[in-house]
Motif scaffolding. Structure first.
Motif, mmCIF file in Angstrom:
data_model
loop_
_atom_site.group_PDB
_atom_site.id
_atom_site.type_symbol
_atom_site.label_atom_id
_atom_site.label_comp_id
_atom_site.label_asym_id
_atom_site.label_seq_id
_atom_site.Cartn_x
_atom_site.Cartn_y
_atom_site.Cartn_z
ATOM 1 N N SER A 100 18.847 -17.211 -16.808
ATOM 2 C CA SER A 100 19.350 -16.228 -17.774
ATOM 3 C C SER A 100 18.205 -15.475 -18.436
ATOM 4 C CB SER A 100 20.206 -16.923 -18.838
ATOM 5 O OG SER A 100 21.352 -17.512 -18.272
ATOM 6 N N GLU A 116 17.318 -11.491 -18.023
ATOM 7 C CA GLU A 116 17.214 -10.629 -19.209
ATOM 8 C C GLU A 116 15.934 -9.800 -19.156
ATOM 9 O OE1 GLU A 116 18.338 -8.874 -22.780
ATOM 10 O OE2 GLU A 116 19.474 -10.064 -21.339
ATOM 11 N N GLU A 146 27.300 -18.113 -14.509
ATOM 12 C CA GLU A 146 27.978 -16.862 -14.868
ATOM 13 C C GLU A 146 29.191 -17.136 -15.746
ATOM 14 O OE1 GLU A 146 29.953 -12.911 -12.673
ATOM 15 O OE2 GLU A 146 29.220 -14.612 -11.472
ATOM 16 N N GLN A 191 27.995 -18.048 -19.230
ATOM 17 C CA GLN A 191 27.565 -16.869 -19.983
ATOM 18 C C GLN A 191 28.763 -16.103 -20.528
ATOM 19 O OE1 GLN A 191 25.180 -15.092 -16.893
ATOM 20 N NE2 GLN A 191 23.291 -16.063 -17.594
#
Length: 330
Positions: free
Chosen positions: A67, A71, A320, A323
């Protein structure tokens, strides 16, 4: 990514030195980043990378690392390079599948960008040097149970210690130690007679990693399978038993079709058998001991635990889903 430590600089220096030696490369430059988005600017044979440094990458923290790297990719107009002390070949391949380049201190490398292609595998790992920083009491078993109570019931921070004990399954001494550690770590704000938890996201991130690495393996009870021709949705969980992980995620938002199943319980295995399950050493139903006292009003573990289960799996589809769950609020 914050202030660069000597340890992080040493990791980068050792990794790039081994890459030069093993890959017969001379043109490697490392400069400390001027942005908080990543740690270093690394140039290899004229190709620039935004570099993040991690002590080690394991299945338990892979979701968080991925993650963070994604980002950086979204924010920066540069390919991303992860430099770490320790990462398995499978996780290195998984990162490359997500267009993330990787280099470890032993010289194992997976860098594929533009005309630059460096793939080095099989260099001896220095696993013994890649130990994680020793966590304090707050991120060990009793502290993790206490934090789970605080994170899932924010009002608990203002309860008496005996009231807290009614919610979390730890001793009064452990609660005292945990409250001291919360204050010493700067996670507690006092406003008159009121206490407020601060830096909640940081606590959650650290809790999820520590839970998957330290506490969850100790909670594992057994593996089971569903009885023939019984859809999992038809299984009626009875007593103090709850869905976690993928099935809980599906029941929360329908986003993830479950393939592996997690159950948290304080019931006997016989109760699960009566619910439609059977013992199976290779089954896809993983049964864990329920570690908190309070009972939910539904058949799901708290959202924070669903999130932790998904992030700790190391699978992209679960990360996913985790998140998405986090965006909706933990």
């Amino acid at each position: 990514m914050g202030t660069i430590t000597n340890i992080e600089r040493d990791v980068v220096d050792q990794a790039t030195a081994n890459l030069k030696k093993i890959g017969y490369l001379n043109d490697i430059e490392v400069i400390t980043s001027k942005t908080d988005s990543y740690d270093f600017n690394v140039t290899i044979d004229g190709h620039g990378f935004a570099c993040m440094v991690k002590n080690s990458v394991t299945k338990n923290n892979f979701g968080f690392v991925l993650s963070q790297l994604q980002e950086i990719t979204r924010k920066e107009n540069l390919p991303v390079l992860l430099i770490t002390k320790l990462i398995s070949p499978n996780l290195m391949d998984e990162l490359q599948a997500n267009n993330i380049n990787t280099l470890d201190v032993s010289g194992n490398t997976s860098i594929i960008h533009d005309t630059l292609r460096i793939v080095i595998k099989g260099e001896k790992s220095i696993r013994q040097q890649a130990t994680l920083a020793t966590p304090g009491r707050l991120f060990k078993d009793a502290g993790l149970k206490f934090l789970f109570g605080i994170l899932t019931n924010p009002d608990m921070i203002n309860y008496t210690y005996r009231e807290m004990q009614e919610i979390v399954d730890v001793s009064l001494g452990s609660i005292t130690n945990s409250m001291e550690d919360i204050e010493e770590n700067g996670f507690l704000i006092k406003n008159g007679n009121k206490r407020v938890l601060s830096r909640r996201k940081e606590i959650i991130d650290r809790w999820v990693i520590a839970y998957n690495e330290a506490l969850k393996p100790k909670l594992f009870l057994t593996r089971m399978s569903f009885n023939d021709n019984i859809p999992w949705q038809s299984v009626q969980l009875a007593g103090d038993t709850y869905w976690g992980g993928e099935p809980a995620s599906y029941l929360l938002n329908g986003f993830l079709l479950p393939e592996d199943f997690m159950i948290y319980t304080r019931e006997k295995i016989g109760q699960l058998v009566r619910s439609g399950l059977r013992p199976d050493e290779s089954g896809n139903v993983f049964v864990y001991n329920k570690f908190w006292k309070s009972n939910n009003s539904n058949i799901l573990v708290p959202r924070l635990l669903v999130y932790a289960d998904l992030m700790g799996s190391g699978y992209n589809r679960n990360i996913e889903a985790a998140q998405k769950l986090a965006k909706d609020g933990l």
